[in-house]
Enzyme design. Structure first.
Site, PDB file in Angstrom:
ATOM      1  N   GLU A  45       0.842  -1.215   0.000  1.00 30.02           N
ATOM      2  CA  GLU A  45       0.000   0.000   0.000  1.00 30.02           C
ATOM      3  C   GLU A  45       0.870   1.255   0.000  1.00 30.02           C
ATOM      4  O   GLU A  45       0.550   2.240  -0.676  1.00 30.02           O
ATOM      5  CB  GLU A  45      -0.937  -0.016   1.211  1.00 30.02           C
ATOM      6  CG  GLU A  45      -2.009  -1.093   1.072  1.00 30.02           C
ATOM      7  CD  GLU A  45      -2.893  -1.190   2.304  1.00 30.02           C
ATOM      8  OE1 GLU A  45      -2.349  -1.464   3.400  1.00 30.02           O
ATOM      9  OE2 GLU A  45      -4.105  -0.974   2.188  1.00 30.02           O
TER      10      GLU A  45
ATOM     11  N   GLU B 199      -3.877  -9.490   3.613  1.00 31.11           N
ATOM     12  CA  GLU B 199      -4.655  -9.180   4.823  1.00 31.11           C
ATOM     13  C   GLU B 199      -5.804 -10.144   5.055  1.00 31.11           C
ATOM     14  O   GLU B 199      -6.139 -10.468   6.194  1.00 31.11           O
ATOM     15  CB  GLU B 199      -5.196  -7.743   4.744  1.00 31.11           C
ATOM     16  CG  GLU B 199      -4.157  -6.657   4.997  1.00 31.11           C
ATOM     17  CD  GLU B 199      -3.399  -6.236   3.746  1.00 31.11           C
ATOM     18  OE1 GLU B 199      -3.430  -6.979   2.748  1.00 31.11           O
ATOM     19  OE2 GLU B 199      -2.770  -5.160   3.775  1.00 31.11           O
TER      20      GLU B 199
HETATM   21  N1  3HC Z   1       4.009  -7.633  11.749  1.00 28.66           N
HETATM   22  C1  3HC Z   1       4.678  -8.042  12.833  1.00 28.66           C
HETATM   23  N2  3HC Z   1       5.520  -9.094  12.830  1.00 28.66           N
HETATM   24  C2  3HC Z   1       5.684  -9.745  11.680  1.00 28.66           C
HETATM   25  C3  3HC Z   1       5.009  -9.384  10.501  1.00 28.66           C
HETATM   26  C4  3HC Z   1       4.140  -8.268  10.560  1.00 28.66           C
HETATM   27  N3  3HC Z   1       3.470  -7.827   9.482  1.00 28.66           N
HETATM   28  N4  3HC Z   1       5.362 -10.246   9.513  1.00 28.66           N
HETATM   29  C5  3HC Z   1       6.248 -11.098  10.056  1.00 28.66           C
HETATM   30  N5  3HC Z   1       6.440 -10.806  11.365  1.00 28.66           N
HETATM   31  C6  3HC Z   1       7.364 -11.474  12.294  1.00 28.66           C
HETATM   32  C7  3HC Z   1       6.999 -12.931  12.524  1.00 28.66           C
HETATM   33  O1  3HC Z   1       6.057 -13.055  13.564  1.00 28.66           O
HETATM   34  C8  3HC Z   1       8.346 -13.527  12.885  1.00 28.66           C
HETATM   35  O2  3HC Z   1       8.600 -13.202  14.238  1.00 28.66           O
HETATM   36  P1  3HC Z   1       9.448 -14.224  15.174  1.00 28.66           P
HETATM   37  O3  3HC Z   1      10.765 -14.408  14.470  1.00 28.66           O
HETATM   38  O4  3HC Z   1       9.521 -13.496  16.455  1.00 28.66           O
HETATM   39  O5  3HC Z   1       8.630 -15.485  15.222  1.00 28.66           O
HETATM   40  C9  3HC Z   1       9.329 -12.739  12.029  1.00 28.66           C
HETATM   41  O6  3HC Z   1       8.638 -11.539  11.662  1.00 28.66           O
HETATM   42  C10 3HC Z   1       9.763 -13.453  10.759  1.00 28.66           C
HETATM   43  O7  3HC Z   1       8.590 -13.901  10.072  1.00 28.66           O
HETATM   44  P2  3HC Z   1       8.523 -15.320   9.368  1.00 28.66           P
HETATM   45  O8  3HC Z   1       9.047 -16.367  10.272  1.00 28.66           O
HETATM   46  O9  3HC Z   1       7.143 -15.466   8.835  1.00 28.66           O
HETATM   47  O10 3HC Z   1       9.579 -15.104   8.176  1.00 28.66           O
HETATM   48  P3  3HC Z   1       9.545 -15.660   6.705  1.00 28.66           P
HETATM   49  O11 3HC Z   1      10.783 -15.189   6.070  1.00 28.66           O
HETATM   50  O12 3HC Z   1       9.205 -17.106   6.693  1.00 28.66           O
HETATM   51  O13 3HC Z   1       8.307 -14.915   5.996  1.00 28.66           O
HETATM   52  C11 3HC Z   1       6.937 -13.061   5.392  1.00 28.66           C
HETATM   53  C12 3HC Z   1       8.339 -13.546   5.776  1.00 28.66           C
HETATM   54  C13 3HC Z   1       6.545 -13.632   4.022  1.00 28.66           C
HETATM   55  C14 3HC Z   1       6.996 -11.561   5.291  1.00 28.66           C
HETATM   56  C15 3HC Z   1       5.909 -13.518   6.445  1.00 28.66           C
HETATM   57  O14 3HC Z   1       6.387 -13.155   7.720  1.00 28.66           O
HETATM   58  C16 3HC Z   1       4.541 -12.912   6.284  1.00 28.66           C
HETATM   59  O15 3HC Z   1       3.767 -13.390   5.491  1.00 28.66           O
HETATM   60  N6  3HC Z   1       4.235 -11.874   7.089  1.00 28.66           N
HETATM   61  C17 3HC Z   1       2.931 -11.298   7.165  1.00 28.66           C
HETATM   62  C18 3HC Z   1       2.600 -10.468   5.973  1.00 28.66           C
HETATM   63  C19 3HC Z   1       1.249  -9.851   6.156  1.00 28.66           C
HETATM   64  O16 3HC Z   1       0.284 -10.496   6.477  1.00 28.66           O
HETATM   65  N7  3HC Z   1       1.185  -8.534   5.921  1.00 28.66           N
HETATM   66  C20 3HC Z   1      -0.026  -7.813   6.068  1.00 28.66           C
HETATM   67  C21 3HC Z   1      -0.107  -7.280   7.444  1.00 28.66           C
HETATM   68  S1  3HC Z   1      -1.650  -6.500   7.783  1.00 28.66           S
HETATM   69  C22 3HC Z   1      -1.518  -4.989   7.058  1.00 28.66           C
HETATM   70  O17 3HC Z   1      -0.542  -4.671   6.450  1.00 28.66           O
HETATM   71  C23 3HC Z   1      -2.708  -4.111   7.255  1.00 28.66           C
HETATM   72  C24 3HC Z   1      -2.677  -2.913   6.375  1.00 28.66           C
HETATM   73  O18 3HC Z   1      -3.474  -3.136   5.254  1.00 28.66           O
HETATM   74  C25 3HC Z   1      -3.196  -1.720   7.092  1.00 28.66           C
END
Ligand code: 3HC
Ligand code: NAI
Length: 692
Positions: free
Chosen positions: A111, A131
């Site tokens: 975004e 999301e």
């Molecule tokens: N916020 C906070 N923490 C997050 C995060 C996020 N968006 N994404 C990942 N983390 C944290 C994980 O909890 C993990 O923490 P830990 O090591 O303490 O367990 C650490 O970051 C590493 O994450 P992964 O183990 O998942 O690492 P990978 O390399 O396997 O994957 C990734 C990376 C593809 C970025 C995966 O973490 C992911 O899919 N993250 C979430 C992405 C997501 O859903 N984004 C949308 C968020 S909601 C949003 O943006 C709302 C907006 O529209 C207003």
């Protein structure tokens, strides 16, 4: 999320001529925490007003572009500037702004990139709005800006599936302007300098209306209908469709305001809380007691599987789907042939449905080789036995594997119930032995219970965890007991499900209460589908009985496959109530002195789930599962527990544990069982809740 660096150095600026390179550095995934938003806001204001800055490039340090908003901040008061304000600020800058994207640009990250005039991506980058998987929708303009850039149909697919797209696809769709060839930041800086030299005005995404105007509304409505039909009681996918429709029908700012209202509704909902809980649960499950972070996995290039039956075949497909070579071993040629044919047929069905290409099918089949010769297992790095559920047969098979497996090969059992430590004793290297309990159909179901035996080595656990994730499974490490986590809890549910029939509920009443709760099917539908004979055999082996189910089996009524079970299946598929069974149940109830009564759906759910939760609490108390969230993962990914309810233990906490203990007490008294004895875990946890 852990604060890895102080907020001052989370955003830095480097000036290359007139181009300012703004770098965000917030490991591990550059989430848009307050500690990033604030300095980023201040930096953008400064650069906007700086006469020497002609263009701005926004990029990230570390392994990825911004992976989204900081999920840990949801549910807490949002500190200003919020993401929407940040994007509005960025979008209003009149100098060219360029997002330089590597790794994954997800959620709020994408975004923010949509707030730039241009996007340059690394070839390996992925871009998406995931999301919906957290029970949310993109809440910072993604549902309005993405349709403007890629068209509403493509945007609808991306937003409602949550699946990211590759950089090449993003280029084709118009989401990125160019792919980097000489290095991302250098290319993005050069791109920005050219744009600055060409001069403005630069068109913000919000002002691009051509793809919105050209949208085929009929097609959009048809796709929306299809998404809603598959939403399975989840609100987020439906809200996503509403937001994309708004992006087409409403002026930009109104659509933005409507998106905000939907986001606020979702972020405070129980469903989203549950799905966020499951997101973190998956990551927590990777942390195993006594296993240090520095332990490295063993390389796995080829997997051997013994038994090409229901499970062996499904497990082989799961590995082939993940690109891993498989050697399948059967006792006889005919069984092997049958197994391979079944796999081929399953892939052919996917091809006919359009979910798999012919080339992908051929590639997967090419990864599978079959034999009846155990010697062929010599080059396997992991060997899984999936033969009959019989201790003697399994021990013999494991001893044969032990003879041919090379040193360092991991040997695993797919047993559903048997003692993994007893099985480990049949190999000469119990440290290399573990349970790998896949769920049927193993090529589809995401859960893998990794059963840790008393001698299982830490690097074996690390290997199986990372291997499972690499083939798209959700692994959970569990301890040794009869049925491990999932099947043990399922057994605890079984007794009360039958009792409900005797007390007056019909199989259809029970199943409807389950599907209304959000399960894909009820227990009687499930038993009829799986075959009643399997659990009958298991009960007999354990010296246990089930009044109604045993009677059905004695009549040769094994469920759908025999056309009769708890239901009648005149056409082989459609369940019809069976008057004969209803009479039998009524007679049995009379014989036992149980007066029939009307049982509410609420009671059906409580009577079946509370004993299951109670068993879950015993599992925690015994350390068979390390944490409540592991139990939740097992149930959501292995048994279809409704995603939006977060798993049985999460749901139980929402309901209140003390109420559950009270109800269990009540039913124990009412059904003449012993006084209910809560587990130590339940006692401690309810006491802790009362104090709070
Ligand atoms: N916020 C906070 N923490 C997050 C995060 C996020 N968006 N994404 C990942 N983390 C944290 C994980 O909890 C993990 O923490 P830990 O090591 O303490 O367990 C650490 O970051 C590493 O994450 P992964 O183990 O998942 O690492 P990978 O390399 O396997 O994957 C990734 C990376 C593809 C970025 C995966 O973490 C992911 O899919 N993250 C979430 C992405 C997501 O859903 N984004 C949308 C968020 S909601 C949003 O943006 C709302 C907006 O529209 C207003
Ligand atoms: P199945 O009967 O479909 O397959 C077993 C296969 O093993 C048969 O094809 C048989 O020919 C083969 N086999 C038997 N002895 C052999 C030997 N000595 N060498 C080579 N092959 C041999 O059984 P299913 O359902 O696949 O179950 C296998 C295992 O998976 C069992 O331990 C079961 O408890 C477990 N399991 C089953 C689940 C299910 O839903 N069916 C779910 C999870 C685990």
């Amino acid at each position: 999320m852990a604060e890895a660096a102080s907020s001052e150095n989370k955003v830095s600026v480097e000036h290359r001529g007139g181009v300012a390179i703004v770098t965000i550095d917030n490991p591990p995934v550059n989430a848009l925490s307050f500690s990033v938003r604030k300095p980023l806001h201040d930096t953008l204001v400064r650069l906007r007003d700086d006469a020497a800055t002609a263009a701005i490039v926004l990029t990230c340090a570390g392994r990825t572009f911004i992976a989204g908003a900081d999920i840990t901040e949801f549910g807490k008061p949002m500190q200003d500037p919020d993401l929407r304000a940040l994007i509005a600020l960025l979008e209003a800058i009149e100098k060219p702004t360029v997002a330089a994207i590597h790794g994954t640009a997800l959620g709020g990250g994408l975004e923010l990139a949509l707030g730039c005039h241009f996007r340059v991506a690394d070839k390996a980058a992925k871009l998406g709005l995931p999301e919906v998987k957290l029970g949310l929708l993109p809440g910072a303009g993604g549902t309005v800006r993405l349709p403007a850039l890629v068209g509403p149909l493509k945007a609808l697919d991306m937003i409602t599936s949550g699946a990211p797209i590759a950089a090449t696809e993003a280029l084709e769709a118009g989401l990125v302007d160019t792919l980097a060839t000489d290095g991302l930041v250098a290319d993005a800086a050069a791109f920005a300098a050219v744009k600055a030299a060409e001069g403005g005005p630069f068109v913000a995404v919000r002002s691009r209306r051509d793809k919105i105007a050209a949208a085929d509304r009929e097609q959009l409505e048809a796709r929306i209908k299809a998404v809603i039909a598959k939403a399975k009681g989840l609100r987020a996918p439906v809200a996503c469709t509403e937001a994309v429709r708004n992006a087409v029908l409403l002026p930009f700012d109104e659509a933005l305001a409507a998106e905000r209202a939907l986001f606020v509704e979702l972020v405070t909902s129980d469903q989203s809380r549950a799905q966020r809980h499951l997101f973190f649960a998956e990551r927590e499950a990777a942390k195993v007691a006594g296993v240090d972070k520095s332990v490295k996995p063993r390389p796995i290039h080829r997997v051997g599987i013994i038994g090409a039956g229901t499970m062996g075949g499904g497990i082989a497909m799961a590995f082939a789907n993940g690109g891993i070579a498989v050697t399948l071993v059967e006792a006889a040629h005919e069984a092997l042939q049958r197994g391979l044919e079944r796999i081929e047929k399953n892939y052919a069905i996917s091809v006919s449905r359009g979910s798999l290409s012919d080339a992908a099918k051929a590639a997967r089949m090419a990864l599978l080789s079959g034999t009846t010769d155990y010697a062929a297992l010599a080059d396997c790095d992991l060997i899984i036995e999936a033969v009959f559920e019989d201790m003697a047969v399994k021990k013999e098979v494991l001893a044969s594997i032990d003879k041919v497996a090379k040193p360092g090969t991991i040997i695993a059992t797919n047993t559903s119930y048997l003692d993994v430590n007893a099985l480990a004793a049949s190999v000469s290297r119990p440290q290399d032995f573990a349970g790998m309990h896949f769920f049927s159909p193993a090529n589809i179901m995401k859960l893998l219970e990794i059963v840790r035996g008393k001698d299982t080595a830490p690097d074996v656990l690390v290997t199986l965890l990372s291997l499972a994730r690499s083939i798209g499974k959700v692994p959970v490490v569990v301890g040794v007991c009869h049925g491990f986590v999932g099947n043990r809890m399922l057994t605890a549910r079984g007794a009360d499900v039958e009792a409900l029939l005797l007390e007056g509920a019909s199989p259809a009443d029970v199943d409807k209460a389950f599907t209304d709760f959000g399960w894909p099917m009820g227990p009687f539908q499930m038993w009829d589908l799986a075959g009643l004979d399997i659990s009958w055999r298991n009960r007999k082996a354990l010296g246990k009985t089930a009044l109604i189910a045993d009677w059905l089996c004695e009549q040769g009524r094994f469920g759908q496959k025999t056309g009769r079970g708890f239901y009648l299946y005149a056409d082989g598929r459609t369940a019809q109530p069976d008057p004969e069974l209803a009479i039998h149940i009524a007679n049995e109830a009379k014989r036992l002195g149980i007066a029939p009564r009307v049982i509410s759906a609420e009671e059906i759910i409580e009577r079946t789930l509370y004993p299951l939760i109670n068993e879950g609490s015993r599992i925690l108390e015994e350390g068979i599962a390390a944490r409540e969230s592991d139990v939740d993962l097992v149930w959501v990914n292995g048994y279809g527990f409704p995603l939006g309810k977060g798993g049985p233990m999460f749901w139980a906490r929402q309901k209140g544990l003390s109420g559950i203990v009270d109800r269990l007490n009540h039913w124990h008294q009412q059904t003449g069982k012993d006084v209910f004895k809560p587990s130590e875990w339940l006692k401690a946890t309810t006491a802790e809740q009362t104090v709070r």
